[in-house]
Design a protein around this motif. Structure first.
Motif, PDB file in Angstrom:
ATOM      1  N   GLU A  28      42.032  28.246  34.141  1.00  0.00           N
ATOM      2  CA  GLU A  28      43.377  28.128  33.589  1.00  0.00           C
ATOM      3  C   GLU A  28      43.552  28.948  32.322  1.00  0.00           C
ATOM      4  O   GLU A  28      44.654  29.182  31.875  1.00  0.00           O
ATOM      5  CB  GLU A  28      43.726  26.658  33.332  1.00  0.00           C
ATOM      6  N   ASP A  60      48.660  34.436  40.946  1.00  0.00           N
ATOM      7  CA  ASP A  60      48.651  32.985  41.141  1.00  0.00           C
ATOM      8  C   ASP A  60      48.713  32.643  42.636  1.00  0.00           C
ATOM      9  O   ASP A  60      48.037  31.728  43.111  1.00  0.00           O
ATOM     10  CB  ASP A  60      49.822  32.337  40.406  1.00  0.00           C
ATOM     11  N   ARG A  61      49.527  33.405  43.352  1.00  0.00           N
ATOM     12  CA  ARG A  61      49.597  33.200  44.802  1.00  0.00           C
ATOM     13  C   ARG A  61      48.254  33.517  45.442  1.00  0.00           C
ATOM     14  O   ARG A  61      47.804  32.789  46.335  1.00  0.00           O
ATOM     15  CB  ARG A  61      50.691  34.097  45.378  1.00  0.00           C
ATOM     16  N   ALA A  81      41.740  29.470  47.406  1.00  0.00           N
ATOM     17  CA  ALA A  81      41.183  28.143  47.116  1.00  0.00           C
ATOM     18  C   ALA A  81      40.598  27.439  48.342  1.00  0.00           C
ATOM     19  O   ALA A  81      39.496  26.878  48.265  1.00  0.00           O
ATOM     20  CB  ALA A  81      42.233  27.270  46.442  1.00  0.00           C
ATOM     21  N   ARG A  85      45.286  33.249  44.072  1.00  0.00           N
ATOM     22  CA  ARG A  85      44.356  32.176  43.736  1.00  0.00           C
ATOM     23  C   ARG A  85      44.566  30.968  44.649  1.00  0.00           C
ATOM     24  O   ARG A  85      43.608  30.322  45.079  1.00  0.00           O
ATOM     25  CB  ARG A  85      44.525  31.781  42.265  1.00  0.00           C
ATOM     26  N   GLU A  86      45.821  30.651  44.948  1.00  0.00           N
ATOM     27  CA  GLU A  86      46.111  29.515  45.820  1.00  0.00           C
ATOM     28  C   GLU A  86      45.620  29.756  47.241  1.00  0.00           C
ATOM     29  O   GLU A  86      45.116  28.841  47.906  1.00  0.00           O
ATOM     30  CB  GLU A  86      47.619  29.240  45.819  1.00  0.00           C
ATOM     31  N   ARG A 128      36.832  32.272  41.547  1.00  0.00           N
ATOM     32  CA  ARG A 128      38.008  33.132  41.637  1.00  0.00           C
ATOM     33  C   ARG A 128      38.120  34.012  40.401  1.00  0.00           C
ATOM     34  O   ARG A 128      38.397  35.210  40.491  1.00  0.00           O
ATOM     35  CB  ARG A 128      39.279  32.298  41.803  1.00  0.00           C
TER      36      ARG A 128
END
Length: 262
Positions: free
Chosen positions: A253, A140-141, A147, A143-144, A161
């Motif tokens: 998601e 998740d980190r 972005a 992906r951020e 991604r």
């Protein structure tokens, strides 16, 4: 001497990761796993792990902390370097995605089996045991941090991604299924190049045009459904399925960031 519960659990996990990798997560029975682990007690697996999902979760948990720690370390290093040229930033982040997983190619304790299992998971609806509940997951980190390098279309509508994640798992599983003992450095470096290129892919005029056509079709269908809803009472037993991603990639998601440790 009475059986050692920890040793029994390790044998069950080792048997499960091998059979899940070779025959598929749903292609082997719990009885077969129990037997492959050398357990005469037919309830040993259920006693230790409950069910298939619990056993699968134990397999993933065996490898997860090492991968998480390594990816977080690489992401820390990336953030500490400040602003980088876009090409360098993309490749650095591609390496942070690939290298912690690629290290499992050299892990003699089930690492290659793990990679083959993860490729199965990225292609399927998540099982309860593999849903991410940790908000600090490295994927998740990652992906951020990726972005800001992507356009809005690539980020929200083409899900580049998730495409990069999928390419990573598919290629690592293919390598893991092959013969052991090869030098994996060239393979890993080239996979990082490929993932970086996926992240750098620009949206062509043709793709933009097809996205516009899709949006218009969806708008027409939504309008037709809204019109029918005024005349037909809703029947919970006959709901309309939500449209999936027509580009064949699915929504992010519902992708790996919410599926499994990575």
């Amino acid at each position: 001497m009475p059986p050692n519960p920890e040793a029994t659990g390790r044998r069950l996990v080792a048997a499960a990761e091998r059979l899940f990798a070779e025959r598929g997560i749903d292609g082997v029975s719990l009885r077969e796993i129990n037997s492959a682990a050398g357990q005469r007690n037919s309830t040993a697996l259920q006693y230790h792990f409950g069910d298939r999902a619990g056993l699968l979760g134990a397999v993933l948990t065996k490898h997860h902390p090492e991968i998480e720690a390594r990816r977080h370390q690489l992401l820390d290093e990336y953030e500490s370097r400040g602003d980088l040229p876009e090409a360098e930033a993309r490749r650095t982040l591609a390496a942070a995605l690939v290298r912690p997983m690629a290290a499992k190619l050299a892990d003699p304790d089930g690492g290659r089996y793990y990679l083959r299992i993860m490729e199965q998971l990225v292609q399927r609806t998540p099982l309860p045991a593999t849903r991410s509940t940790d908000p600090g997951q490295s994927i998740d980190r990652w992906r951020e941090l990726v972005a800001p390098l992507l356009s809005e279309v690539a980020l929200r509508r083409l899900h580049q991604r998730f495409m990069a994640i999928r390419v990573t798992y598919v290629e690592l599983a293919r390598r893991a299924a092959g013969p052991e003992g090869k030098d994996d450095r060239l393979f890993t470096s080239h996979l990082i190049d490929v993932v970086s290129a996926v992240l750098a892919t620009e949206v062509s005029e043709e793709t933009a045009r097809l996205l516009g056509e899709r949006d218009r079709r969806r708008g027409q269908r939504d309008g037709e459904r809204d019109g029918r809803a005024e005349d037909v009472p809703e029947n919970p037993a006959h709901g309309t399925a939500e449209l999936g991603g027509e580009n064949g990639l699915g929504g992010e998601e519902g992708g790996l960031g919410r599926q499994a440790p990575a």
